[in-house]
Scaffold this motif. Sequence first.
Motif, PDB file in Angstrom:
ATOM      1  N   LEU A   1       0.796  -1.223   0.000  1.00 41.63           N
ATOM      2  CA  LEU A   1       0.000   0.000   0.000  1.00 41.63           C
ATOM      3  C   LEU A   1       0.828   1.272   0.000  1.00 41.63           C
ATOM      4  N   ALA A   2       2.052   1.200   0.526  1.00 40.47           N
ATOM      5  CA  ALA A   2       2.896   2.403   0.570  1.00 40.47           C
ATOM      6  C   ALA A   2       4.340   2.037   0.861  1.00 40.47           C
ATOM      7  N   VAL A   3       5.245   2.913   0.405  1.00 37.41           N
ATOM      8  CA  VAL A   3       6.649   2.809   0.777  1.00 37.41           C
ATOM      9  C   VAL A   3       6.965   3.984   1.694  1.00 37.41           C
ATOM     10  N   THR A   4       8.065   3.871   2.444  1.00 38.19           N
ATOM     11  CA  THR A   4       8.334   4.859   3.494  1.00 38.19           C
ATOM     12  C   THR A   4       9.451   5.838   3.159  1.00 38.19           C
ATOM     13  N   THR A   5       9.716   6.026   1.880  1.00 36.59           N
ATOM     14  CA  THR A   5      10.783   6.930   1.452  1.00 36.59           C
ATOM     15  C   THR A   5      10.202   8.216   0.859  1.00 36.59           C
ATOM     16  N   LYS A   6      11.054   9.231   0.654  1.00 34.03           N
ATOM     17  CA  LYS A   6      10.593  10.498   0.092  1.00 34.03           C
ATOM     18  C   LYS A   6      10.048  10.305  -1.319  1.00 34.03           C
ATOM     19  N   GLN A   7      10.792   9.525  -2.104  1.00 31.36           N
ATOM     20  CA  GLN A   7      10.371   9.247  -3.470  1.00 31.36           C
ATOM     21  C   GLN A   7       9.946   7.787  -3.598  1.00 31.36           C
ATOM     22  N   ARG A   8       9.229   7.494  -4.634  1.00 32.81           N
ATOM     23  CA  ARG A   8       8.817   6.117  -4.884  1.00 32.81           C
ATOM     24  C   ARG A   8      10.038   5.253  -5.177  1.00 32.81           C
TER      25      ARG A   8
ATOM     26  N   LEU B   1       9.340  -0.770  -7.250  1.00 35.09           N
ATOM     27  CA  LEU B   1       7.910  -0.835  -6.915  1.00 35.09           C
ATOM     28  C   LEU B   1       7.269   0.503  -7.303  1.00 35.09           C
ATOM     29  N   LYS B   2       7.476   0.892  -8.532  1.00 36.28           N
ATOM     30  CA  LYS B   2       7.110   2.236  -8.969  1.00 36.28           C
ATOM     31  C   LYS B   2       5.618   2.542  -8.890  1.00 36.28           C
ATOM     32  N   ASP B   3       4.776   1.513  -8.853  1.00 34.75           N
ATOM     33  CA  ASP B   3       3.329   1.743  -8.775  1.00 34.75           C
ATOM     34  C   ASP B   3       2.838   1.899  -7.337  1.00 34.75           C
ATOM     35  N   VAL B   4       3.743   1.718  -6.377  1.00 37.31           N
ATOM     36  CA  VAL B   4       3.365   1.839  -4.959  1.00 37.31           C
ATOM     37  C   VAL B   4       3.671   3.262  -4.487  1.00 37.31           C
ATOM     38  N   PRO B   5       2.664   4.006  -4.037  1.00 40.19           N
ATOM     39  CA  PRO B   5       2.896   5.386  -3.598  1.00 40.19           C
ATOM     40  C   PRO B   5       3.644   5.458  -2.278  1.00 40.19           C
ATOM     41  N   THR B   6       4.107   6.646  -1.930  1.00 42.58           N
ATOM     42  CA  THR B   6       4.778   6.836  -0.645  1.00 42.58           C
ATOM     43  C   THR B   6       3.728   7.093   0.437  1.00 42.58           C
ATOM     44  N   ALA B   7       4.092   6.814   1.688  1.00 43.83           N
ATOM     45  CA  ALA B   7       3.195   7.118   2.811  1.00 43.83           C
ATOM     46  C   ALA B   7       2.966   8.621   2.891  1.00 43.83           C
ATOM     47  N   ASN B   8       3.988   9.384   2.545  1.00 43.22           N
ATOM     48  CA  ASN B   8       3.918  10.840   2.590  1.00 43.22           C
ATOM     49  C   ASN B   8       2.828  11.383   1.670  1.00 43.22           C
ATOM     50  N   GLU B   9       2.697  10.794   0.494  1.00 40.66           N
ATOM     51  CA  GLU B   9       1.703  11.278  -0.467  1.00 40.66           C
ATOM     52  C   GLU B   9       0.340  10.602  -0.289  1.00 40.66           C
ATOM     53  N   SER B  10       0.252   9.706   0.704  1.00 36.45           N
ATOM     54  CA  SER B  10      -0.973   8.919   0.858  1.00 36.45           C
ATOM     55  C   SER B  10      -1.648   9.082   2.217  1.00 36.45           C
ATOM     56  N   GLY B  11      -1.364  10.179   2.897  1.00 42.61           N
ATOM     57  CA  GLY B  11      -2.088  10.411   4.133  1.00 42.61           C
ATOM     58  C   GLY B  11      -1.259  10.572   5.386  1.00 42.61           C
TER      59      GLY B  11
END
Length: 326
Positions: free
Chosen positions: A221-228, A232-242
């Motif tokens: 559902l999300a990765v924990t880095t600044k950029q994707r 796993l380019k289709d997985v958004p970052t936690a930062n951009e997801s809430g």
Amino acid sequence: MSQKFFTLGTAVVALFLSNHSINAQEYPTKPISLVVPFAAGGPTDAIARMVAEPMSKILKQAVVVDNAAGAGGTVGTNKVAKAASDGYTLLLHHIGHATSVSLYRKLPYDAISDFQPIGMISEVPMTFVVRKNLAVTDFKGLLEYTRANAKTVNMANAGIGSASHLCGMLFQSALKTDLTPIPYKGTAPAMNDLLGGQIDFMCDQTTNTTGQIRAGAIKALAVTTKQRVASLKDVPTANESGLPGFEVSVWHALYAPKGTPKPVMDKLVAALQAALADPKVRDKMADLGTEPSAQNKATPDYAASFVKAEIAKWSPIIKAAGVYAD
């Protein structure tokens, strides 16, 4: 008599220093033990084996991975702290080397003064992954589900001090919500129960989750880095997801015991930097969602300052959570 004794003593000291210098210059003359303070098959073990092979070729001696697991990584770490300072026993540890300072009431070693950092190795992103049949489709949905079901939702981790445990603490702090943590004795059993649907979700390293994500066995559902993450380019970052500003990665570094001679340290630094520049190592790391540290980070000075900064960063978070290990 005293003059003769002084002269003889000086000669002995000079001979000892001379032999010590020669031995350091000839290093290595036998296999090197690379201690990983966790069980074989885990993410840190994978990173260790990636760098051990090219370092063996560069140093012209086998670099043998020694999995000395136990007590959240402190058993293997203590083994290196108490080892001879001759370059034949090294430690490859992750973020836990810094967080153990706050997690454990009493450590049998000093994380700073008992070690000489050789250099950084990598920074591994984390991923929020859920069981395949959990009724959420994105990270915002997980946040809503978690808040609504805080008393029953469970979040797995690989034990106190593990990367997944640290990410979980940071997650709960960001949500200002207490969840039910389910600790396991390692990453593998935690992942097995996630695959089997016995637990709801976990936050773990890409080195452990990427294969299962690509196979469709779990949902990312999300990765924990600044950029994707490129793999796993289709997985958004936690930062951009809430969760604005939510960032955590699991770094790995290489250490020698305190007092290791400079000529030995110089050879180890050079071998590490060459290993991290090896295209095969870069490809293997990329396949697991990470990459080698830059050359300017694979140095003793950078690693030493970085570890101190991480101790300062995590100490208030761990203390606020009130989590301690004996």
